[in-house]
Design an enzyme around this catalytic site. Sequence first.
Site, PDB file in Angstrom:
ATOM      1  N   ASP A 140       0.821  -1.204   0.000  1.00 40.20           N
ATOM      2  CA  ASP A 140       0.000   0.000   0.000  1.00 40.20           C
ATOM      3  C   ASP A 140       0.866   1.270   0.000  1.00 40.20           C
ATOM      4  OD1 ASP A 140      -1.848   1.960   0.355  1.00 40.20           O
ATOM      5  OD2 ASP A 140      -2.871   1.021   2.039  1.00 40.20           O
ATOM      6  N   TYR A 239     -13.299   4.103   1.662  1.00 34.44           N
ATOM      7  CA  TYR A 239     -12.977   5.451   1.203  1.00 34.44           C
ATOM      8  C   TYR A 239     -14.207   6.352   1.310  1.00 34.44           C
ATOM      9  CZ  TYR A 239      -8.541   4.146  -1.016  1.00 34.44           C
ATOM     10  OH  TYR A 239      -7.277   3.758  -1.259  1.00 34.44           O
TER      11      TYR A 239
HETATM   12  P1  NAD Z   1      -7.880   9.431   1.320  1.00 27.84           P
HETATM   13  O1  NAD Z   1      -6.471   9.901   1.133  1.00 27.84           O
HETATM   14  O2  NAD Z   1      -8.649   8.981   0.143  1.00 27.84           O
HETATM   15  O3  NAD Z   1      -8.719  10.612   2.028  1.00 27.84           O
HETATM   16  C1  NAD Z   1      -8.247  11.209   3.218  1.00 27.84           C
HETATM   17  C2  NAD Z   1      -9.379  11.405   4.177  1.00 27.84           C
HETATM   18  O4  NAD Z   1     -10.246  12.457   3.722  1.00 27.84           O
HETATM   19  C3  NAD Z   1     -10.276  10.167   4.370  1.00 27.84           C
HETATM   20  O5  NAD Z   1     -10.247   9.786   5.729  1.00 27.84           O
HETATM   21  C4  NAD Z   1     -11.650  10.665   3.942  1.00 27.84           C
HETATM   22  O6  NAD Z   1     -12.715  10.096   4.716  1.00 27.84           O
HETATM   23  C5  NAD Z   1     -11.537  12.158   4.201  1.00 27.84           C
HETATM   24  N1  NAD Z   1     -12.546  13.000   3.543  1.00 27.84           N
HETATM   25  C6  NAD Z   1     -13.057  12.903   2.289  1.00 27.84           C
HETATM   26  N2  NAD Z   1     -14.006  13.862   2.096  1.00 27.84           N
HETATM   27  C7  NAD Z   1     -14.088  14.583   3.246  1.00 27.84           C
HETATM   28  C8  NAD Z   1     -14.871  15.695   3.661  1.00 27.84           C
HETATM   29  N3  NAD Z   1     -15.783  16.251   2.866  1.00 27.84           N
HETATM   30  N4  NAD Z   1     -14.680  16.169   4.924  1.00 27.84           N
HETATM   31  C9  NAD Z   1     -13.768  15.611   5.757  1.00 27.84           C
HETATM   32  N5  NAD Z   1     -13.004  14.547   5.417  1.00 27.84           N
HETATM   33  C10 NAD Z   1     -13.170  14.034   4.179  1.00 27.84           C
HETATM   34  O7  NAD Z   1      -7.966   8.310   2.424  1.00 27.84           O
HETATM   35  P2  NAD Z   1      -6.841   7.341   2.978  1.00 27.84           P
HETATM   36  O8  NAD Z   1      -5.971   8.072   3.920  1.00 27.84           O
HETATM   37  O9  NAD Z   1      -6.197   6.671   1.845  1.00 27.84           O
HETATM   38  O10 NAD Z   1      -7.722   6.314   3.820  1.00 27.84           O
HETATM   39  C11 NAD Z   1      -9.050   5.960   3.460  1.00 27.84           C
HETATM   40  C12 NAD Z   1      -9.573   4.879   4.373  1.00 27.84           C
HETATM   41  O11 NAD Z   1      -8.897   3.660   4.154  1.00 27.84           O
HETATM   42  C13 NAD Z   1      -9.417   5.164   5.843  1.00 27.84           C
HETATM   43  O12 NAD Z   1     -10.508   4.558   6.489  1.00 27.84           O
HETATM   44  C14 NAD Z   1      -8.171   4.408   6.207  1.00 27.84           C
HETATM   45  O13 NAD Z   1      -8.095   4.127   7.591  1.00 27.84           O
HETATM   46  C15 NAD Z   1      -8.384   3.169   5.390  1.00 27.84           C
HETATM   47  N6  NAD Z   1      -7.141   2.445   5.118  1.00 27.84           N
HETATM   48  C16 NAD Z   1      -7.204   1.078   5.168  1.00 27.84           C
HETATM   49  C17 NAD Z   1      -6.065   0.364   4.877  1.00 27.84           C
HETATM   50  C18 NAD Z   1      -6.101  -1.124   4.912  1.00 27.84           C
HETATM   51  O14 NAD Z   1      -7.015  -1.681   5.463  1.00 27.84           O
HETATM   52  N7  NAD Z   1      -5.154  -1.762   4.318  1.00 27.84           N
HETATM   53  C19 NAD Z   1      -4.899   1.014   4.520  1.00 27.84           C
HETATM   54  C20 NAD Z   1      -4.890   2.411   4.473  1.00 27.84           C
HETATM   55  C21 NAD Z   1      -6.048   3.117   4.759  1.00 27.84           C
END
Ligand code: NAD
Length: 392
Positions: A140, A239
Amino acid sequence: MNEAAQSMRIAVGVPRGSPPEETRVALVPSVVPQLVKSGLDVIVERGAGEPAGFPDADYAQHGAHLGTRRDALGAEIVVRVRGWGFDGHGNLDVSHPDQVIIALADPLGSPIPVRAAAEHKLVTLALDLVPRITRAQGMDALSSQATVTGYKAVVLAADRLPKMFPMLTTAAGTISPAQVFVVGAGVAGLQAIATARRLGAVVQAYDVRPAAQEDIESLGARCILLPLAPGDAEDQSGYAKELGAAFYRRQQELMAQVVAGVDVVITTALIPGAPAPTLITADAVAGMRPGSIIVDCAAERGGNCELTRADETVVTDNRVTILGPTNLPSTLPHDASLMYSKNVVALLGLIVKDGRLALDDEDEIVRGILVTAGGKIVHHRVRRALEEVRDD
Ligand code: NAD
């Protein structure tokens, strides 16, 4: 291994970062022995690791071959950091049909080069599309690089802010702690919260996904709960989804109240395959305190702040500074490359079996990241993204 077997080894090429301002390198020397052991030859363009602090001699010591750019780009598999290596006109400097290219290439956000990749009959794998499943965690790269982004955003803010972050009680008086607000509590946002807390700031954070509340609070920050009904804010992969204009308008009004009371705003809100939502309006910035800082980590996708300009610093009339960096991991290339390398090695472990390329499109991860193969765009979401660009 005998000589005949040696000569049949698959080569992995590591070119210097491109565009030139990219300072990360896709493989660091310490991972080379593991790849060699698994039956791969590693060919590194001379100087590729230098901007990240990995000299050629280290690669040689760890069993890599050093060569020209042409040598590295001629390999069966080419590993890159950002983009598959096309220039603005869809040209690649060196490639051959069925060559495998692995990179963070944002094919949903910027799908145009995908067409050229299919025309060149390349097999392109987008690390940005790795599904968020447990088995794929090691690959990732979005997460590993977002960790660097979240950290560096806070360091930048701390450097610019005319105040210190921690509360200090001294003979010369008491200094109150900086107030930091983190918008978006995904990987980058959570790292920003942790870093700001380590520096002693008082941190508040907000995310549209209700599940983020627990993560925010576990890092010692206060979760801002906006009296909004985001409905179903999250898709099946965890997401955030794009929400309606009325929702964003209401969110902007409420955000304005919060940002008026803080010193630093770090925005990280993203929606995969869509422009970043505008959460901090120009009016909200006008209501902020003089000297406050916004670091907009969503600048590359248009920004979460209406006034953000990608890779520029904007200073408003009321003396709010808005930074819009688009590639923070590249400003910490050593550690960013170490982490990225681990992601690349994990992916190579999936697609190279017994020294041979084995792309199993029945595999959920391979299916998720394979964008072009055999002259076709095989990823349906990317195909759709390309059609939408054509329609515009
Ligand atoms: P991302 O970079 O796509 O987005 C960053 C954050 O912006 C997200 O938390 C999203 O909910 C938030 N966001 C979007 N629109 C918004 C709004 N209008 N107001 C406020 N916040 C808003 O996300 P990311 O960091 O790649 O992570 C997405 C999800 O995936 C999270 O739940 C993360 O914990 C999860 N995740 C899971 C794994 C895994 O299981 N392997 C790995 C990484 C992340």
